[in-house]
Write a protein that holds these residues in place. Sequence first.
Motif, short mmCIF file in Angstrom:
data_model
loop_
_atom_site.label_atom_id
_atom_site.label_comp_id
_atom_site.label_asym_id
_atom_site.label_seq_id
_atom_site.Cartn_x
_atom_site.Cartn_y
_atom_site.Cartn_z
N PHE A 80 0.82 -1.20 0.00
CA PHE A 80 0.00 0.00 0.00
C PHE A 80 0.86 1.26 0.00
CE2 PHE A 80 -2.69 3.15 2.32
CZ PHE A 80 -3.69 3.27 1.37
N LEU A 81 2.04 1.19 0.61
CA LEU A 81 2.98 2.31 0.62
C LEU A 81 3.77 2.41 -0.68
CD1 LEU A 81 4.41 1.97 4.22
CD2 LEU A 81 3.00 3.84 3.38
N GLY A 82 3.62 1.45 -1.57
CA GLY A 82 4.33 1.48 -2.84
C GLY A 82 5.60 0.67 -2.86
N CYS A 83 5.84 -0.16 -1.82
CA CYS A 83 7.04 -1.00 -1.76
C CYS A 83 6.73 -2.39 -2.28
CB CYS A 83 7.54 -1.16 -0.33
SG CYS A 83 7.85 0.36 0.56
N PRO A 84 7.49 -2.91 -3.24
CA PRO A 84 7.36 -4.33 -3.55
C PRO A 84 7.69 -5.14 -2.30
CG PRO A 84 8.74 -3.20 -5.17
CD PRO A 84 8.53 -2.25 -4.04
N ALA A 85 6.91 -6.18 -2.02
CA ALA A 85 7.10 -6.93 -0.77
C ALA A 85 6.95 -8.42 -1.02
CB ALA A 85 6.10 -6.48 0.28
N ASP A 86 7.79 -9.20 -0.35
CA ASP A 86 7.74 -10.66 -0.44
C ASP A 86 7.79 -11.25 0.96
OD1 ASP A 86 7.95 -11.03 -3.39
OD2 ASP A 86 9.92 -10.09 -3.08
N ILE A 87 7.02 -12.31 1.18
CA ILE A 87 7.13 -13.09 2.40
C ILE A 87 8.17 -14.18 2.14
CG2 ILE A 87 5.94 -14.56 4.06
CD1 ILE A 87 3.36 -13.05 3.36
N LEU A 88 9.28 -14.11 2.86
CA LEU A 88 10.39 -15.03 2.66
C LEU A 88 10.18 -16.30 3.48
CD1 LEU A 88 13.30 -12.41 2.85
CD2 LEU A 88 12.10 -13.26 0.81
N PRO A 89 11.01 -17.31 3.29
CA PRO A 89 10.89 -18.52 4.11
C PRO A 89 11.05 -18.20 5.59
CG PRO A 89 12.31 -18.92 2.23
CD PRO A 89 12.04 -17.45 2.24
#
Length: 277
Positions: A80-89
Amino acid sequence: MTRLSEADLAGQAGDWAAYARRMRENLAVELPELCARALDLPDDMVRRRLAAARVGIVPVSSGEGRIGGFAELLAATAAFLGCPADILPPDAAGFAQARAGACDILLWADDETYLAENLRDGGRAENGWATGRGFAAALDSMACRHHLERRALVLGAGPVGCSAAAWLGGHGYAVSLCDTVPGRAQARAAGLPTCTGLEPAALAALPPFACLLDATPTGACFPRERLTHGACVSAPGVPCRWPGRLPDARRFWHDPLQLGTAVMLAAAACGMEGEDA
């Protein structure tokens, strides 16, 4: 750190349009702008740094284990803030992947700590510090919008309350800091700008407050009659018992995780060091 439950987070990662609309109606700002205010940084700088940062979230399963929906809400807030985000292991594998270059900002939490770390440029922000500043800025936004007296009561002298009291005191408020632990508020108010530590019994002798920041985690509310008509309340504490207790819902702000996380991300993205007292 107050431990959230899956019930506290239920449904929070979904309707961001409604979240943004509520923030505009209550605070007259957007989330990146509120983060910038909380950090005393230019809005355009915060937006630019956030857009350039990739966020990695590492679920930690030690201690009391993972909270359902927690990592997903962090990823949704970053997006929502414009940051690409990933949930890592989870656990060690995720930390190794993050430090090998999978992300610029690492978000992780265990039973004691919730932290955003800038792995590229340096900078780290803890949740209590960030949440206090974010909810103080939210209270200030409401107070300015409704032309309220710059006099605030902060309930709870833990990391969130002390961070909020410091921010408010530094922005022209006369702050009363109160805690149920004898002597804690007085000890922690020492050195904070325009802040007085008080025992709960002392509040009855003071005039009603127009600005209240409730950073208590117990769910016990400050008596409504000790607030002025038209008072504004900013409440980071969980559980929150304020909804429905104020005549005007537009003079109230609460969310369980989003605002504190957003300020953490903005601080880390801008290379700030923000640690709990």
